[in-house]
Structure formats: structure tokens, C-alpha cells
Design a protein around this motif. Structure first.
Motif, PDB file in Angstrom:
ATOM      1  N   ASP A   3       0.811  -1.219   0.000  1.00  0.00           N
ATOM      2  CA  ASP A   3       0.000   0.000   0.000  1.00  0.00           C
ATOM      3  C   ASP A   3       0.845   1.271   0.000  1.00  0.00           C
ATOM      4  N   SER A   4       1.995   1.204   0.669  1.00  0.00           N
ATOM      5  CA  SER A   4       2.793   2.430   0.775  1.00  0.00           C
ATOM      6  C   SER A   4       3.787   2.552  -0.371  1.00  0.00           C
ATOM      7  N   GLY A   5       3.803   1.554  -1.221  1.00  0.00           N
ATOM      8  CA  GLY A   5       4.689   1.647  -2.377  1.00  0.00           C
ATOM      9  C   GLY A   5       6.145   1.460  -2.017  1.00  0.00           C
ATOM     10  N   ALA A   6       6.406   0.391  -1.287  1.00  0.00           N
ATOM     11  CA  ALA A   6       7.782   0.107  -0.900  1.00  0.00           C
ATOM     12  C   ALA A   6       8.287  -1.050  -1.738  1.00  0.00           C
ATOM     13  N   GLY A   7       8.822  -0.735  -2.903  1.00  0.00           N
ATOM     14  CA  GLY A   7       9.325  -1.784  -3.774  1.00  0.00           C
ATOM     15  C   GLY A   7      10.713  -2.206  -3.342  1.00  0.00           C
ATOM     16  N   ASN A   8      11.025  -3.479  -3.553  1.00  0.00           N
ATOM     17  CA  ASN A   8      12.355  -3.999  -3.258  1.00  0.00           C
ATOM     18  C   ASN A   8      12.818  -3.705  -1.832  1.00  0.00           C
ATOM     19  N   ALA A   9      11.896  -3.728  -0.908  1.00  0.00           N
ATOM     20  CA  ALA A   9      12.287  -3.439   0.476  1.00  0.00           C
ATOM     21  C   ALA A   9      13.186  -4.547   1.004  1.00  0.00           C
ATOM     22  N   GLN A  10      14.255  -4.148   1.631  1.00  0.00           N
ATOM     23  CA  GLN A  10      15.175  -5.141   2.180  1.00  0.00           C
ATOM     24  C   GLN A  10      14.973  -5.333   3.668  1.00  0.00           C
ATOM     25  N   ALA A  11      14.500  -4.304   4.331  1.00  0.00           N
ATOM     26  CA  ALA A  11      14.300  -4.406   5.771  1.00  0.00           C
ATOM     27  C   ALA A  11      13.195  -3.458   6.210  1.00  0.00           C
ATOM     28  N   VAL A  12      12.484  -3.851   7.242  1.00  0.00           N
ATOM     29  CA  VAL A  12      11.445  -2.998   7.821  1.00  0.00           C
ATOM     30  C   VAL A  12      11.709  -2.895   9.307  1.00  0.00           C
ATOM     31  N   GLN A  13      11.715  -1.672   9.779  1.00  0.00           N
ATOM     32  CA  GLN A  13      11.872  -1.461  11.225  1.00  0.00           C
ATOM     33  C   GLN A  13      10.475  -1.231  11.783  1.00  0.00           C
ATOM     34  N   VAL A  14      10.032  -2.130  12.653  1.00  0.00           N
ATOM     35  CA  VAL A  14       8.679  -2.033  13.194  1.00  0.00           C
ATOM     36  C   VAL A  14       8.705  -1.384  14.571  1.00  0.00           C
ATOM     37  N   SER A  15       7.808  -0.470  14.793  1.00  0.00           N
ATOM     38  CA  SER A  15       7.587   0.253  16.057  1.00  0.00           C
ATOM     39  C   SER A  15       8.845   0.866  16.652  1.00  0.00           C
ATOM     40  N   GLY A  16       9.507   1.684  15.849  1.00  0.00           N
ATOM     41  CA  GLY A  16      10.559   2.540  16.366  1.00  0.00           C
ATOM     42  C   GLY A  16      11.887   1.836  16.617  1.00  0.00           C
ATOM     43  N   GLY A  17      12.825   2.636  17.080  1.00  0.00           N
ATOM     44  CA  GLY A  17      14.188   2.152  17.249  1.00  0.00           C
ATOM     45  C   GLY A  17      14.300   0.972  18.200  1.00  0.00           C
ATOM     46  N   ALA A  18      13.417   0.923  19.198  1.00  0.00           N
ATOM     47  CA  ALA A  18      13.485  -0.164  20.173  1.00  0.00           C
ATOM     48  C   ALA A  18      12.652  -1.354  19.714  1.00  0.00           C
ATOM     49  N   GLY A  19      12.048  -1.249  18.551  1.00  0.00           N
ATOM     50  CA  GLY A  19      11.185  -2.319  18.061  1.00  0.00           C
ATOM     51  C   GLY A  19      11.974  -3.411  17.359  1.00  0.00           C
ATOM     52  N   GLU A  20      11.291  -4.159  16.515  1.00  0.00           N
ATOM     53  CA  GLU A  20      11.991  -5.252  15.850  1.00  0.00           C
ATOM     54  C   GLU A  20      12.189  -4.954  14.366  1.00  0.00           C
ATOM     55  N   ARG A  21      13.200  -5.606  13.824  1.00  0.00           N
ATOM     56  CA  ARG A  21      13.494  -5.469  12.408  1.00  0.00           C
ATOM     57  C   ARG A  21      13.034  -6.726  11.675  1.00  0.00           C
TER      58      ARG A  21
END
Lengths: 242, 468
Positions: free
Chosen positions: B441-459
Motif C-alpha cells: 500500500d505504501s509503495g515500498a518496492g524492493n524493500a530489504q528491511a522494515v523497522q517495526v515500532s521505532g528504534g526499540a522495536g523489531e526489524r
């Protein structure tokens, strides 16, 4: 009714309702390493050296109330390892040069480093720039050794009613300040008779013109390691120990 | 732009008192308002000169060291002179991906400045600050506390000219300060058209006990990150004995949205403030609170005028003050407290310390805020989004809410999506949405990594969609 007890490293420790793990352990002559705690003052749990594992969770024993049947780990290799790391960080953040320090042998930081067998600073030294304050006629402040335990803050505010000391800054910039626009101790109402003049566990607040009165080698923690001085540590009171 | 502090060295104590008097009067010299007093004193002087701290301390009847300790804690309070133009680049990973570091260097070079140092003529200083919550429209910066967005080399060059010409901020191009909502997906929270006070009337019609029951039924969990069940918090505060007299309970809205990468609360406060205040009022009615406090992060100070105007409007419309929405005996009002740059104040006990005019240092727990919070009284601290959801629950019921999302996490969630995506912004989804869907939906093509819920969250790495 049976007095409630908890297990400290397997040893039953009785306690009164409302007592913290630290209080009860002290009363039972059991040593939990600590720096910012002092039986005379409200605990604040900031040095984290007294961290124990209570029923599997890491807690500060100086602020955590004891509960009946609680199982507390204290003197374990894992916890002592973490404590040693905390001490190493305290050492490198300030300028602690024991051999030339008036407090050597009377210093809790040094005593705990021996107790917990800290053999090296491990981390790179910060060598912070912290000018001393020699303005007061009777007392020298050597901020190089401050570990931000706030014992002088609490003593001056809660016992002396003066609030001569406070912390300012934040994070690595956190530092001890005095209650004067000039920033000089001489411009406060601080006195050698204050309780705050005699609570520093390290070598920040020093009486002038009184150096090395007891030779190194015959001092508090030279005689006996800190871990074997629970009775004395528990008995620290409002008496001015001049 | 000529700040008073240029002549502060020459101020005698009488003049100093004259400048500070209106600020001290406005806050009735209450030590609890120290952070607000220091903020406003700084507006008068440009920074907080030692003489001003001494004067404030004596006026408040507190030790000077305490005042200095508080002033030294917050990064937007300055004990040393700062530039008349203070430029702070938001230093979040998303700003950096958009080239903020290069832009800052460009500005420093143009202005012959070293980062973090004030120019010799006292005109300008340039530095970085923590994420300013503009990740969807960066690179962002703050200039004298005002949020500017979508920086480019061209804009930076123009800003350097404006600073050199000492142009008043009011005369800068308005589009520099435009903040877009960038709402990309609406669900129940962002989708509905609502009338201010609707949720309050719904809660009043239910009764406070029944409202609490609806909250339990909804199984709403806190949206600030910890996911604690909101109804348990409310019930604990409702049942807690007031330890201090007079007995007052408090509702605090935590709008200290400091986690790098999050900006959903910014959007809610900018465009759905009535829902936030409705939620606070519903919470107050449910737990029996008489006062509400909104802790607004200093970086969002630009939202303050609109929020204050909103509160004024609600007072006029009977949605705040005595007998809220016509209910005799339900008196409730809200005030806004501005933070001053301290990430840690997002932690609820540090936030309460800050509200009390102290250094934002977390407290030891127990006691928890629900039994001994603000001024030692029972206090509910909820995130902005949590309170909005509570307002929806008041209107549509707990069962309706529990039917959305998953069994464990009910309702919808606002996601702040930014980084290497085509459409950064706010996405509202029912819980249970897959990361893959969000990336599509957000148009993130070829994404290699996603950081979920901020710096202290999970990758999350790998197995992400090749292209949208």
C-alpha cells in the motif's frame, strides 16, 4: 503469626511488612552491593548495583518491597558480572585515580571494585573535564570522582534543610551543581557540620587541611572487605562522623 | 527579532523583575509550573541567564539549585546564549535518507559556521535534534522552535539569506512551515465525520460504570507502545483512594510523541483534536477525574495555538468547565503543558515529574500512577491514539470495537510509515494486517528491511515483496 520470609540465595531472610529486599538483607547481615543506597535516606534506585533477580525478574533491591516466599538471587556470577560492568562504566566516566586519592581505602566505589574483582576499566576512559571547586574555606569539591548517587543531594535537602546540592544536565552531561548563582560552594550556606558533608561514598566532598590522617593500609576497607562490613553499613546514621 | 537578551547583561534587578513578572503572574509563581515558567522566561531573554534563574527561584520559593537542575535537564532550555536564529535539523534515519546531513553541512558552510557553535556575531547556530516527527515530509528542521518541512538545497540557500538579512520568521515563505497530514488510509478512526462532544454525550448516557464495562468489553490496549489494557488502568484509578487532599483524580494525555519515526499523534492533534479531548473527557467521566493535562512535546509547540483555541471553544460550548455537556456534578477542564525537548518524558512517570515542574526522571514503581501519579493522586496516563479509540468506544460500544482487528489486539491502529516508500504517511488498518500489505500500500518496492515500532522495536528482513 509466622514472620514472612524470602529466600536470598537460598538463605531464609525474615522481614517486616513494607521492608525492601535491601533493608531486610542488611538486617540479616547479608551483603547486597550498593552505592546510592544509605539506610538513613529515601532509596532512589539509581546506581542499579543492588539489582537482584526476584522471582526471575531484575529489580533494584533498595526499592523493591520484599514479599513472602520470594526467591531472590543476589550473589551469582551473572549478577556480579553485570555489577562489574556497571562499576567499570562508573570508573571510566569520571576521573578515578585511586593511588592519589584522599579517600583511597575509605571509598565505596573502590571497595566494591575489589569486592567484585574488577581487574581493569575494560572501556575507554572518558577523561571528562571537571574543574574542582576549592572556594569553600573548609571543604573541597572534587567533581572528578562524582558518581551522581545523590546522597549529598538527599542529605542536604532532607536532613540539613538546605538543598546545597542538585543534579543538572542530562545523560552523559549530567553533573552535580551547588545552590549559588556563581556556581561556587563558598557562596552557599554549606558547612562542615552538615550531614551532607559526610555522606559522599567516594572522594568528592573532602575536608580541607585534613589529609591522610589515617595511613593508607589501615583504612576502613583495608582492614576488612566491604562485603564483610554489613553491620557497619546498616548502622550508618545521622551522626556526624567528623 | 532583536532579542532582549542582548541587553540582559545590563539589566538591573528591577528591570529583570519587570520582564519576569507577567510570566510569574500567569503561573501564579507555582513551583509545579517551573518548566512552563522557564520556557516563557527564555522566550523573553533568548536564553536563561543566571540572574533570571536566581530571580525565578526566589519568586517560587524553591532552592536555586533546583531551578538550575530543571533548566539544565531539557535540551530546549539554554543556560548559555544561543543564536538569535537557532536551526535544529531533525536527526532521524529517515531525515538522513533524504539528505539532511548534506543540507546541514551546506547551511554551515554558507553561514561560515561550525555545527553546534554560535556564530561570532551571535546571529545563528546550527545543530541537530532528535526526530521532530516529520518523517513523512523531511528533511525537517526546527527554527526557533518552529517546524519547517521538505528541506531542499534551494530552500536551505534561501533560508541562509533570510537569516543573514535578519528577516522575521513571520515574513519567511509560509510554505516552509506547511505540515501536511498525509493520511493515506482511513478506517473507523480517521474515516468518520464526528461532532465534538458526541462521544461525551454517549458516555454520559451510558453512565460511568457502564462506560467502564464497555471499555472492558472492547479490550482496548494502550497505543503508546506497551499495549497495557486500558480498562484495567481506568478501573485502578477509579478505585484508587486519593491519598492527598483535596481528592482529585487526573487524566493525562501523553502527547510526547518522541519515538523516532512516529508522527500519528501529530496528525491526530492537528486534525482530530476534538476526538482527543472527547476521549480525555470520557476517561475523566469514567474514573471521576476533575482535571486533564495534555503533555505536548516541545517539538510540537507549533500545534499549541490551535489546540488552545480548541479548548477555548469547548469551554464556550459547555464541553469543558462546570457541568460538562450539561451534566450537573461533572466538572472537568484541560490544560496543556509544553515539554522542552526530552525523549525520556514519553515514559509516563518521567512525564508526570515534568508536569510537576521537575527534571524528567522516571520514578520508582510501585506505586504506579494509577494510585499515586500527578501530585500523588490517582492518574490515568494514556496515549493520544488510545484516547481517540476510547471516544469511539463510548459512541459505538465495546462489542463493536472488539469485532475489529484480532482477538488479542482489537480495533484499528495508526501506522506512521516513512523511509524509502512512495507514499509516506499515516495508514490506519485493523490489527492483523501483514507487513507485506503495508509495504504494498505504501509503495515500498524492493524493500530489504522494515523497522517495526521505532528504534526499540523489531526489524524484519527478507521475503518482502519485490515490487508494488
Amino acid at each position: 503469626m509466622k514472620q514472612p520470609t524470602f529466600l536470598l540465595d537460598g538463605m531464609p531472610v525474615p522481614f517486616e511488612e513494607g521492608q525492601t529486599i535491601m533493608d531486610a538483607a542488611m538486617a540479616a547481615d547479608a551483603f547486597i552491593p550498593h552505592l546510592c543506597h544509605h539506610p538513613e535516606f529515601k532509596p532512589q534506585g539509581s546506581c542499579k548495583l543492588c539489582t537482584v533477580k526476584a522471582n526471575g525478574r531484575h529489580v533494584s533491591s533498595c526499592t523493591m518491597q520484599a514479599r513472602d516466599g520470594m526467591e531472590v538471587e543476589n550473589n551469582t556470577p551473572d549478577l556480579n558480572d553485570k555489577r562489574r560492568t556497571l562499576l567499570q562504566m562508573l570508573f571510566v566516566e569520571g576521573n578515578h585515580f585511586c593511588p592519589s586519592c584522599e579517600k583511597s581505602g575509605n571509598c565505596m566505589l573502590q571497595a566494591l571494585a575489589y569486592e567484585l574483582e574488577m581487574l581493569s576499566p575494560h572501556f575507554d576512559q572518558f577523561y571528562p573535564d571537571r574543574p574542582v571547586d576549592a572556594s569553600h574555606p573548609d571543604v573541597l569539591l572534587d567533581f572528578n570522582r562524582c558518581i551522581l548517587c545523590e546522597l549529598c543531594v538527599r542529605a542536604s535537602r532532607d536532613v540539613d534543610g538546605k538543598s546545597v546540592f542538585a543534579l543538572s544536565g542530562r545523560g552523559i552531561g549530567k553533573h552535580l551543581i551547588v545552590n549559588a548563582e556563581s556556581g561556587r560552594l563558598a557562596d552557599t550556606d554549606f558547612s562542615l557540620l552538615d550531614r551532607a558533608a559526610h555522606v559522599c561514598p567516594v572522594g568528592v566532598i573532602l575536608e580541607k587541611r585534613k589529609g591522610f590522617a589515617v595511613p593508607i593500609g589501615q583504612r576502613l576497607y583495608d582492614e576488612k572487605p566491604i562485603g564483610q562490613q554489613m553491620e557497619r553499613l546498616a548502622a550508618r546514621t545521622a551522626k556526624v562522623e567528623v | 527579532m532583536m532579542a532582549l537578551w542582548e541587553i540582559v547583561v545590563n539589566l538591573d534587578s528591577g528591570q529583570l523583575a519587570d520582564v519576569l513578572a507577567p510570566v510569574l503572574d500567569r503561573y501564579r509563581s507555582e513551583p509545579g509550573k517551573l518548566v512552563q515558567i522557564l520556557r516563557e522566561a527564555q522566550e523573553a531573554f533568548g536564553y536563561l541567564p543566571p540572574v533570571a534563574l536566581t530571580h525565578i527561584a526566589s519568586s517560587l520559593g524553591v532552592p536555586r539549585a533546583r531551578v538550575e537542575g530543571v533548566a539544565g535537564f531539557y535540551s530546549f532550555l539554554h543556560l548559555e546564549p544561543v543564536g538569535r536564529y537557532r536551526v535544529l535539523f531533525s536527526d532521524n534515519i529517515t531525515d538522513r535518507m533524504l539528505g539532511s546531513a548534506e543540507l546541514m553541512n551546506r547551511m554551515c558552510n554558507k553561514l561560515w559556521l561550525e555545527r553546534g557553535k554560535i556564530s561570532e556575531d551571535g546571529l545563528v547556530s546550527v545543530d541537530t535534534t532528535s526526530c521532530t516527527g516529520m518523517c513523512d515530509q523531511g528533511p525537517a528542521l526546527l527554527v526557533n522552535g518552529r517546524a519547517a518541512t521538505r528541506m531542499s538545497a534551494e530552500r536551505i540557500d534561501r533560508i541562509c539569506e533570510l537569516i543573514r538579512a535578519q528577516t522575521l520568521l513571520e515574513d519567511w515563505p509560509g510554505e516552509y512551515f506547511t505540515v501536511a497530514d498525509n493520511i493515506r488510509r482511513r478506517d473507523v478512526l480517521l474515516g468518520g465525520e464526528r461532532v465534538a462532544g458526541e462521544a461525551i454525550r454517549a458516555a454520559l448516557a451510558r453512565g460511568s460504570g457502564a462506560m467502564l464495562a464497555e471499555m472492558k468489553r472492547s479490550n482496548l490496549r494502550g497505543r503508546g507502545g506497551a499495549g497495557f489494557t486500558t480498562a484495567i488502568k481506568w478501573e485502578s484509578a477509579r478505585d484508587a483512594e486519593c491519598l492527598a487532599q483535596p481528592a482529585v483524580r487526573y487524566v493525562v494525555c501523553n502527547a510526547d510523541e518522541g519515538e523516532p519515526g512516529t508522527f500519528k499523534d501529530r496528525v491526530l492533534l492537528a486534525s482530530h483534536a476534538d476526538l482527543v479531548f472527547d476521549g480525555m473527557t470520557v476517561a475523566a467521566y469514567t474514573i471521576g477525574a476533575a482535571r486533564g493535562l495534555l503533555y505536548l512535546r516541545g517539538e510540537y509547540a507549533w500545534l499549541l495555538p490551535a489546540l488552545s483555541a480548541n479548548l477555548e471553544r469547548r469551554r464556550r460550548n459547555g464541553l469543558l468547565g462546570a457541568a460538562v455537556a450539561g451534566r450537573a456534578g461533572f466538572d472537568f477542564d484541560i490544560e496543556i503543558h509544553l515539554g522542552a525537548g526530552a525523549y525520556v518524558c514519553g515514559e509516563e512517570t518521567a512525564l508526570i515529574e515534568s508536569l510537576e515542574g521537575k527534571r524528567g526522571v522516571p520514578r520508582n514503581r510501585p506505586p504506579f500512577p494509577v494510585t499515586a501519579g500527578y501530585l500523588g493522586q490517582p492518574t490515568v496516563v494514556n496515549n493520544v491514539e488510545t484516547l481517540c479509540q476510547a471516544a469511539l468506544i463510548a459512541q459505538q460500544g465495546g462489542a463493536w470495537f472488539a469485532g475489529l482487528g484480532t482477538q488479542q489486539s482489537t480495533g484499528t491502529k495508526l501506522l506512521s510509515v516513512s523511509g524509502d516508500v512512495e507514499h509516506p504517511g499515516i495508514y490506519e488498518y485493523p490489527f492483523g494486517v501483514s507487513v507485506e500489505q503495508v509495504l504494498l500500500d505504501s509503495g515500498a518496492g524492493n524493500a530489504q528491511a522494515v523497522q517495526v515500532s521505532g528504534g526499540a522495536g523489531e526489524r524484519r528482513f527478507g521475503r518482502l515483496p519485490r515490487h508494488a
